[in-house]
Design a protein around this motif. Structure first.
Motif, PDB file in Angstrom:
ATOM      1  N   LEU A  24       0.823  -1.217   0.000  1.00  0.00           N
ATOM      2  CA  LEU A  24       0.000   0.000   0.000  1.00  0.00           C
ATOM      3  C   LEU A  24       0.853   1.261   0.000  1.00  0.00           C
ATOM      4  O   LEU A  24       0.529   2.238  -0.686  1.00  0.00           O
ATOM      5  N   ASP A  25       1.953   1.260   0.744  1.00  0.00           N
ATOM      6  CA  ASP A  25       2.865   2.410   0.732  1.00  0.00           C
ATOM      7  C   ASP A  25       3.394   2.658  -0.676  1.00  0.00           C
ATOM      8  O   ASP A  25       3.493   3.807  -1.121  1.00  0.00           O
ATOM      9  N   THR A  26       3.739   1.585  -1.372  1.00  0.00           N
ATOM     10  CA  THR A  26       4.278   1.722  -2.726  1.00  0.00           C
ATOM     11  C   THR A  26       3.214   2.199  -3.705  1.00  0.00           C
ATOM     12  O   THR A  26       3.432   3.143  -4.464  1.00  0.00           O
ATOM     13  N   VAL A  27       2.055   1.556  -3.689  1.00  0.00           N
ATOM     14  CA  VAL A  27       0.992   1.896  -4.635  1.00  0.00           C
ATOM     15  C   VAL A  27       0.492   3.320  -4.415  1.00  0.00           C
ATOM     16  O   VAL A  27       0.235   4.050  -5.377  1.00  0.00           O
ATOM     17  N   PHE A  28       0.365   3.733  -3.158  1.00  0.00           N
ATOM     18  CA  PHE A  28      -0.190   5.051  -2.863  1.00  0.00           C
ATOM     19  C   PHE A  28       0.875   6.117  -2.587  1.00  0.00           C
ATOM     20  O   PHE A  28       0.567   7.178  -2.046  1.00  0.00           O
ATOM     21  N   GLY A  43      -8.458   0.330   6.764  1.00  0.00           N
ATOM     22  CA  GLY A  43      -8.738  -0.936   6.106  1.00  0.00           C
ATOM     23  C   GLY A  43      -8.657  -2.152   7.007  1.00  0.00           C
ATOM     24  O   GLY A  43      -8.789  -3.282   6.532  1.00  0.00           O
ATOM     25  N   LEU A  44      -8.446  -1.945   8.295  1.00  0.00           N
ATOM     26  CA  LEU A  44      -8.336  -3.071   9.225  1.00  0.00           C
ATOM     27  C   LEU A  44      -9.666  -3.316   9.928  1.00  0.00           C
ATOM     28  O   LEU A  44     -10.495  -2.411  10.054  1.00  0.00           O
ATOM     29  N   GLY A  45      -9.853  -4.550  10.408  1.00  0.00           N
ATOM     30  CA  GLY A  45     -11.057  -4.888  11.170  1.00  0.00           C
ATOM     31  C   GLY A  45     -12.141  -5.544  10.347  1.00  0.00           C
ATOM     32  O   GLY A  45     -13.256  -5.733  10.823  1.00  0.00           O
ATOM     33  N   GLY A  46     -11.818  -5.894   9.117  1.00  0.00           N
ATOM     34  CA  GLY A  46     -12.812  -6.533   8.262  1.00  0.00           C
ATOM     35  C   GLY A  46     -12.170  -7.616   7.413  1.00  0.00           C
ATOM     36  O   GLY A  46     -11.211  -8.256   7.835  1.00  0.00           O
ATOM     37  N   TRP A  47     -12.715  -7.786   6.217  1.00  0.00           N
ATOM     38  CA  TRP A  47     -12.244  -8.821   5.295  1.00  0.00           C
ATOM     39  C   TRP A  47     -11.284  -8.239   4.278  1.00  0.00           C
ATOM     40  O   TRP A  47     -11.512  -7.148   3.754  1.00  0.00           O
ATOM     41  N   HIS A  48     -10.240  -8.999   3.995  1.00  0.00           N
ATOM     42  CA  HIS A  48      -9.227  -8.609   3.019  1.00  0.00           C
ATOM     43  C   HIS A  48      -9.236  -9.588   1.862  1.00  0.00           C
ATOM     44  O   HIS A  48      -9.282 -10.799   2.076  1.00  0.00           O
ATOM     45  N   VAL A  49      -9.169  -9.059   0.669  1.00  0.00           N
ATOM     46  CA  VAL A  49      -8.950  -9.875  -0.518  1.00  0.00           C
ATOM     47  C   VAL A  49      -7.501  -9.639  -0.910  1.00  0.00           C
ATOM     48  O   VAL A  49      -7.075  -8.497  -1.117  1.00  0.00           O
ATOM     49  N   ARG A  73     -32.159   7.308   9.295  1.00  0.00           N
ATOM     50  CA  ARG A  73     -31.916   5.948   9.788  1.00  0.00           C
ATOM     51  C   ARG A  73     -30.418   5.682   9.865  1.00  0.00           C
ATOM     52  O   ARG A  73     -29.660   6.085   8.989  1.00  0.00           O
ATOM     53  N   ALA A  74     -30.028   4.958  10.910  1.00  0.00           N
ATOM     54  CA  ALA A  74     -28.644   4.491  11.020  1.00  0.00           C
ATOM     55  C   ALA A  74     -28.535   3.180  10.246  1.00  0.00           C
ATOM     56  O   ALA A  74     -29.354   2.275  10.438  1.00  0.00           O
ATOM     57  N   LEU A  75     -27.553   3.102   9.366  1.00  0.00           N
ATOM     58  CA  LEU A  75     -27.390   1.922   8.528  1.00  0.00           C
ATOM     59  C   LEU A  75     -25.973   1.382   8.625  1.00  0.00           C
ATOM     60  O   LEU A  75     -25.016   2.106   8.372  1.00  0.00           O
ATOM     61  N   PRO A  76     -25.833   0.111   8.966  1.00  0.00           N
ATOM     62  CA  PRO A  76     -24.507  -0.498   8.879  1.00  0.00           C
ATOM     63  C   PRO A  76     -24.253  -0.830   7.406  1.00  0.00           C
ATOM     64  O   PRO A  76     -25.127  -1.384   6.729  1.00  0.00           O
ATOM     65  N   VAL A  77     -23.089  -0.446   6.911  1.00  0.00           N
ATOM     66  CA  VAL A  77     -22.752  -0.685   5.500  1.00  0.00           C
ATOM     67  C   VAL A  77     -21.377  -1.315   5.392  1.00  0.00           C
ATOM     68  O   VAL A  77     -20.552  -1.221   6.298  1.00  0.00           O
ATOM     69  N   GLY A  78     -21.131  -1.959   4.272  1.00  0.00           N
ATOM     70  CA  GLY A  78     -19.801  -2.446   3.944  1.00  0.00           C
ATOM     71  C   GLY A  78     -19.065  -1.348   3.200  1.00  0.00           C
ATOM     72  O   GLY A  78     -19.580  -0.823   2.208  1.00  0.00           O
ATOM     73  N   TYR A  79     -17.903  -0.978   3.704  1.00  0.00           N
ATOM     74  CA  TYR A  79     -17.139   0.114   3.097  1.00  0.00           C
ATOM     75  C   TYR A  79     -15.826  -0.442   2.556  1.00  0.00           C
ATOM     76  O   TYR A  79     -15.074  -1.094   3.277  1.00  0.00           O
ATOM     77  N   VAL A  80     -15.578  -0.208   1.298  1.00  0.00           N
ATOM     78  CA  VAL A  80     -14.389  -0.739   0.635  1.00  0.00           C
ATOM     79  C   VAL A  80     -13.225   0.233   0.837  1.00  0.00           C
ATOM     80  O   VAL A  80     -13.365   1.437   0.631  1.00  0.00           O
ATOM     81  N   GLU A  81     -12.094  -0.332   1.247  1.00  0.00           N
ATOM     82  CA  GLU A  81     -10.891   0.452   1.530  1.00  0.00           C
ATOM     83  C   GLU A  81      -9.662  -0.168   0.875  1.00  0.00           C
ATOM     84  O   GLU A  81      -9.604  -1.383   0.652  1.00  0.00           O
ATOM     85  N   ASN A  82      -8.672   0.667   0.637  1.00  0.00           N
ATOM     86  CA  ASN A  82      -7.314   0.243   0.274  1.00  0.00           C
ATOM     87  C   ASN A  82      -7.257  -0.736  -0.893  1.00  0.00           C
ATOM     88  O   ASN A  82      -6.534  -1.726  -0.856  1.00  0.00           O
ATOM     89  N   VAL A  83      -8.007  -0.439  -1.953  1.00  0.00           N
ATOM     90  CA  VAL A  83      -7.925  -1.260  -3.159  1.00  0.00           C
ATOM     91  C   VAL A  83      -6.658  -0.852  -3.906  1.00  0.00           C
ATOM     92  O   VAL A  83      -6.469   0.320  -4.230  1.00  0.00           O
ATOM     93  N   ALA A  84      -5.797  -1.829  -4.147  1.00  0.00           N
ATOM     94  CA  ALA A  84      -4.507  -1.529  -4.771  1.00  0.00           C
ATOM     95  C   ALA A  84      -3.994  -2.727  -5.547  1.00  0.00           C
ATOM     96  O   ALA A  84      -4.161  -3.871  -5.129  1.00  0.00           O
TER      97      ALA A  84
END
Length: 181
Positions: A24-28, A43-49, A73-84
């Motif tokens: 991630l340091d290199t890509v970003f 990007g931590l605390g969830g699922w990583h591909v 309304r409060a909504l829990p959502v999946g948020y995508v992070e750190n795609v590289a």
């Protein structure tokens, strides 16, 4: 040989995290505003591909759970992070492969997904059906709801295959350190 896996943050070893951070340091490296510890932590605390080629990490994306406010309304959502994807491995379909697995996780676990798109990543997300959120963006702080800078408008995307979300509404995310979107 290219291998795609999905793992939870809890299952990443210290060595895995170090390898991920290096990618991630290199890509970003040229990312506007830089890439720092806070960006990594988002990007931590969830699922990583993870995509490995010859045992080397060359691609990544994560889905973490966040709380948004929409229409009162409060909504829990999946948020995508750190795609590289490593520069040496681009234009080989790895970004699409990562997003395909992330979308599966988002839709199965959250029903809808959100992400903040860079100018470079936006075309990939559009081709995959992520719609631009056109309504005003805000953040919930200890002082209440505060509008985020207007230059962030148009940068957030939503994945809702049934197109049930009104993308013209106000969207409010919870506060977090660093970039809130």
């Amino acid at each position: 040989m290219t291998i795609l896996t999905a793992r939870h943050t809890a299952d990443l070893s210290a060595a895995d995290r170090a390898e991920l951070r290096a990618l991630l340091d290199t890509v970003f490296a040229d990312h506007e505003g830089g890439y720092d510890d806070t960006d990594f932590e988002h990007g931590l605390g969830g699922w990583h591909v993870l995509v490995h080629d010859g045992g080397v990490l060359v691609g990544h994306g994560a889905v973490v759970r966040r709380q948004f406010l929409l229409g009162g309304r409060a909504l829990p959502v999946g948020y995508v992070e750190n795609v590289a994807v490593a520069v040496s491995h681009r234009r080989r379909g790895l970004g699409s492969a990562v997003m395909g697995e992330l979308e599966r996780v988002v839709l199965a676990g959250h029903g809808a997904g959100f992400l903040a798109a860079s100018a470079e990543g936006a075309p990939l997300y559009e081709r995959r059906g992520w719609r631009v959120w056109r309504g005003p963006l805000s953040v919930l702080t200890v002082e209440g709801v505060r509008r985020t800078p207007e230059e962030e408008d148009g940068g957030v995307r939503v994945l809702d295959p049934d197109r049930t979300w009104d993308v013209e509404q106000d969207l409010v995310c919870e506060w977090r350190s660093g970039d809130v979107w």
